[in-house]
Write a protein that holds these residues in place. Sequence first.
Motif, PDB file in Angstrom:
ATOM      1  N   LEU A 101       0.831  -1.211   0.000  1.00 48.82           N
ATOM      2  CA  LEU A 101       0.000   0.000   0.000  1.00 48.82           C
ATOM      3  C   LEU A 101       0.862   1.256   0.000  1.00 48.82           C
ATOM      4  O   LEU A 101       0.564   2.220  -0.710  1.00 48.82           O
ATOM      5  CB  LEU A 101      -0.953  -0.005   1.197  1.00 48.82           C
ATOM      6  CG  LEU A 101      -2.109  -1.015   1.103  1.00 48.82           C
ATOM      7  CD1 LEU A 101      -2.847  -1.122   2.442  1.00 48.82           C
ATOM      8  CD2 LEU A 101      -3.094  -0.624  -0.011  1.00 48.82           C
ATOM      9  N   ARG A 102       1.931   1.234   0.761  1.00 51.38           N
ATOM     10  CA  ARG A 102       2.813   2.410   0.797  1.00 51.38           C
ATOM     11  C   ARG A 102       3.444   2.656  -0.570  1.00 51.38           C
ATOM     12  O   ARG A 102       3.544   3.800  -1.033  1.00 51.38           O
ATOM     13  CB  ARG A 102       3.905   2.225   1.860  1.00 51.38           C
ATOM     14  CG  ARG A 102       3.390   2.279   3.288  1.00 51.38           C
ATOM     15  CD  ARG A 102       4.519   2.364   4.319  1.00 51.38           C
ATOM     16  NE  ARG A 102       5.318   1.151   4.396  1.00 51.38           N
ATOM     17  CZ  ARG A 102       5.033   0.091   5.160  1.00 51.38           C
ATOM     18  NH1 ARG A 102       3.939   0.067   5.904  1.00 51.38           N
ATOM     19  NH2 ARG A 102       5.832  -0.960   5.176  1.00 51.38           N
ATOM     20  N   ARG A 103       3.876   1.587  -1.231  1.00 54.18           N
ATOM     21  CA  ARG A 103       4.492   1.710  -2.554  1.00 54.18           C
ATOM     22  C   ARG A 103       3.478   2.262  -3.562  1.00 54.18           C
ATOM     23  O   ARG A 103       3.778   3.187  -4.327  1.00 54.18           O
ATOM     24  CB  ARG A 103       5.010   0.338  -2.995  1.00 54.18           C
ATOM     25  CG  ARG A 103       5.709   0.292  -4.342  1.00 54.18           C
ATOM     26  CD  ARG A 103       6.278  -1.109  -4.633  1.00 54.18           C
ATOM     27  NE  ARG A 103       5.328  -2.192  -4.351  1.00 54.18           N
ATOM     28  CZ  ARG A 103       4.295  -2.530  -5.114  1.00 54.18           C
ATOM     29  NH1 ARG A 103       4.061  -1.865  -6.239  1.00 54.18           N
ATOM     30  NH2 ARG A 103       3.495  -3.516  -4.766  1.00 54.18           N
ATOM     31  N   MET A 104       2.283   1.699  -3.564  1.00 56.50           N
ATOM     32  CA  MET A 104       1.254   2.150  -4.510  1.00 56.50           C
ATOM     33  C   MET A 104       0.807   3.577  -4.187  1.00 56.50           C
ATOM     34  O   MET A 104       0.547   4.380  -5.082  1.00 56.50           O
ATOM     35  CB  MET A 104       0.066   1.186  -4.479  1.00 56.50           C
ATOM     36  CG  MET A 104       0.410  -0.193  -5.039  1.00 56.50           C
ATOM     37  SD  MET A 104      -1.032  -1.295  -5.214  1.00 56.50           S
ATOM     38  CE  MET A 104      -1.308  -1.800  -3.510  1.00 56.50           C
ATOM     39  N   TRP A 105       0.708   3.892  -2.915  1.00 59.04           N
ATOM     40  CA  TRP A 105       0.324   5.253  -2.482  1.00 59.04           C
ATOM     41  C   TRP A 105       1.318   6.271  -3.035  1.00 59.04           C
ATOM     42  O   TRP A 105       0.932   7.314  -3.592  1.00 59.04           O
ATOM     43  CB  TRP A 105       0.285   5.307  -0.956  1.00 59.04           C
ATOM     44  CG  TRP A 105       0.030   6.650  -0.349  1.00 59.04           C
ATOM     45  CD1 TRP A 105       0.917   7.688  -0.233  1.00 59.04           C
ATOM     46  CD2 TRP A 105      -1.204   7.116   0.234  1.00 59.04           C
ATOM     47  NE1 TRP A 105       0.322   8.754   0.390  1.00 59.04           N
ATOM     48  CE2 TRP A 105      -0.978   8.437   0.691  1.00 59.04           C
ATOM     49  CE3 TRP A 105      -2.461   6.542   0.433  1.00 59.04           C
ATOM     50  CZ2 TRP A 105      -1.979   9.187   1.325  1.00 59.04           C
ATOM     51  CZ3 TRP A 105      -3.453   7.294   1.066  1.00 59.04           C
ATOM     52  CH2 TRP A 105      -3.209   8.588   1.492  1.00 59.04           C
ATOM     53  N   THR A 106       2.603   5.989  -2.864  1.00 55.42           N
ATOM     54  CA  THR A 106       3.645   6.914  -3.314  1.00 55.42           C
ATOM     55  C   THR A 106       3.590   7.099  -4.826  1.00 55.42           C
ATOM     56  O   THR A 106       3.684   8.221  -5.342  1.00 55.42           O
ATOM     57  CB  THR A 106       5.029   6.388  -2.874  1.00 55.42           C
ATOM     58  OG1 THR A 106       5.047   6.312  -1.437  1.00 55.42           O
ATOM     59  CG2 THR A 106       6.146   7.311  -3.345  1.00 55.42           C
ATOM     60  N   ASP A 107       3.401   6.001  -5.539  1.00 54.48           N
ATOM     61  CA  ASP A 107       3.318   6.053  -7.002  1.00 54.48           C
ATOM     62  C   ASP A 107       2.113   6.873  -7.467  1.00 54.48           C
ATOM     63  O   ASP A 107       2.253   7.782  -8.296  1.00 54.48           O
ATOM     64  CB  ASP A 107       3.234   4.628  -7.552  1.00 54.48           C
ATOM     65  CG  ASP A 107       2.877   4.605  -9.027  1.00 54.48           C
ATOM     66  OD1 ASP A 107       3.714   5.033  -9.838  1.00 54.48           O
ATOM     67  OD2 ASP A 107       1.748   4.174  -9.364  1.00 54.48           O
ATOM     68  N   VAL A 108       0.953   6.568  -6.937  1.00 53.97           N
ATOM     69  CA  VAL A 108      -0.274   7.249  -7.376  1.00 53.97           C
ATOM     70  C   VAL A 108      -0.193   8.750  -7.078  1.00 53.97           C
ATOM     71  O   VAL A 108      -0.524   9.583  -7.935  1.00 53.97           O
ATOM     72  CB  VAL A 108      -1.522   6.628  -6.699  1.00 53.97           C
ATOM     73  CG1 VAL A 108      -2.740   7.538  -6.826  1.00 53.97           C
ATOM     74  CG2 VAL A 108      -1.805   5.251  -7.301  1.00 53.97           C
ATOM     75  N   HIS A 109       0.261   9.098  -5.891  1.00 51.21           N
ATOM     76  CA  HIS A 109       0.289  10.522  -5.539  1.00 51.21           C
ATOM     77  C   HIS A 109       1.383  11.290  -6.264  1.00 51.21           C
ATOM     78  O   HIS A 109       1.241  12.505  -6.483  1.00 51.21           O
ATOM     79  CB  HIS A 109       0.390  10.690  -4.020  1.00 51.21           C
ATOM     80  CG  HIS A 109      -0.879  10.297  -3.314  1.00 51.21           C
ATOM     81  ND1 HIS A 109      -1.068   9.065  -2.741  1.00 51.21           N
ATOM     82  CD2 HIS A 109      -2.053  10.956  -3.153  1.00 51.21           C
ATOM     83  CE1 HIS A 109      -2.288   8.996  -2.230  1.00 51.21           C
ATOM     84  NE2 HIS A 109      -2.908  10.125  -2.464  1.00 51.21           N
ATOM     85  N   ALA A 110       2.461  10.612  -6.651  1.00 49.96           N
ATOM     86  CA  ALA A 110       3.487  11.293  -7.453  1.00 49.96           C
ATOM     87  C   ALA A 110       2.891  11.735  -8.787  1.00 49.96           C
ATOM     88  O   ALA A 110       3.094  12.879  -9.228  1.00 49.96           O
ATOM     89  CB  ALA A 110       4.689  10.373  -7.677  1.00 49.96           C
TER      90      ALA A 110
END
Lengths: 161, 161
Positions: free
Chosen positions: B94-103
């Motif tokens: 979730l942290r990895r996907m969160w960072t990607d999506v918000h970037a």
Amino acid sequence: MTIDQTLAATAVQSWKMHLERAEKLFFGLSDAELLNPIAPGRNRLVYLFGHLLVVHDAMLPILDIGARRRPELDAPFLVEADGNVPDLPTGADLRRMWTDVHAVLNAGIDGFAPADWVAKHTLVSADDFAANPLRNRLAVLLNRTGHLAGHYAQALLARRS
Amino acid sequence: MTIDQTLAATAVQSWKMHLERAEKLFFGLSDAELLNPIAPGRNRLVYLFGHLLVVHDAMLPILDIGARRRPELDAPFLVEADGNVPDLPTGADLRRMWTDVHAVLNAGIDGFAPADWVAKHTLVSADDFAANPLRNRLAVLLNRTGHLAGHYAQALLARRS
């Protein structure tokens, strides 16, 4: 509408949407329901209701709309945590004060032009505002909209119990 | 900055403040802590984390920034209620996907000029937008900021347990 007018009107619309939603929830609660906590051991609904009221009342001088109308609510709903003050206002009292405070606040808000929204709010110094022009009245409105959204979402947990 | 630039920048600042606050909370939780409910019988923190992620992912096409990056998260975190899907992503996922999506999302947001914010979002028809120009991209940003503020405030109830 010009771009700046549309941007300001969109933010005001968001504030009012969040406000109307919260008003509908809190105004629909009986005095007994207001004593329900949002979760075991947490704030009661009456505290959130009064807390939102006092924070919005404090927006009057911060946005330079006018003087506080309910400074006496700071003690039970802002300074003290829930449970520390024995005699809280009734639901009828809170509803009456809520309606009064928001009538004055929203009349002021409705009178703001875009240039008023980017003006300094009264809690920031002229120097600090010069260094960061985003410390403006719109930032206060958006911050308080987020604060309202947060406590509304917490109140939903109790209402659905 | 012009008035319209200041208004738009203030709204973006509010979005990012709410986002950073939530990111700090959710990124600081262990996998075990993510399984705590916000209150007895309510959503678990992992569900709120994934739910915010999927709602923000859906902003990409709504704001016309790009395609969804994580449509597969709709099922566990939007369509289904918490508890109905056995295998949720881990905190690290979730942290990895969160960072990607918000970037991607925030790069798009940072590229918007004031005129882009008052433009139509993709969920409203041209006719409906012509009738109500407040159904614009800024309204989407402010709505999602309020949504984020609400779930953040609920998540605080679990964290402080």
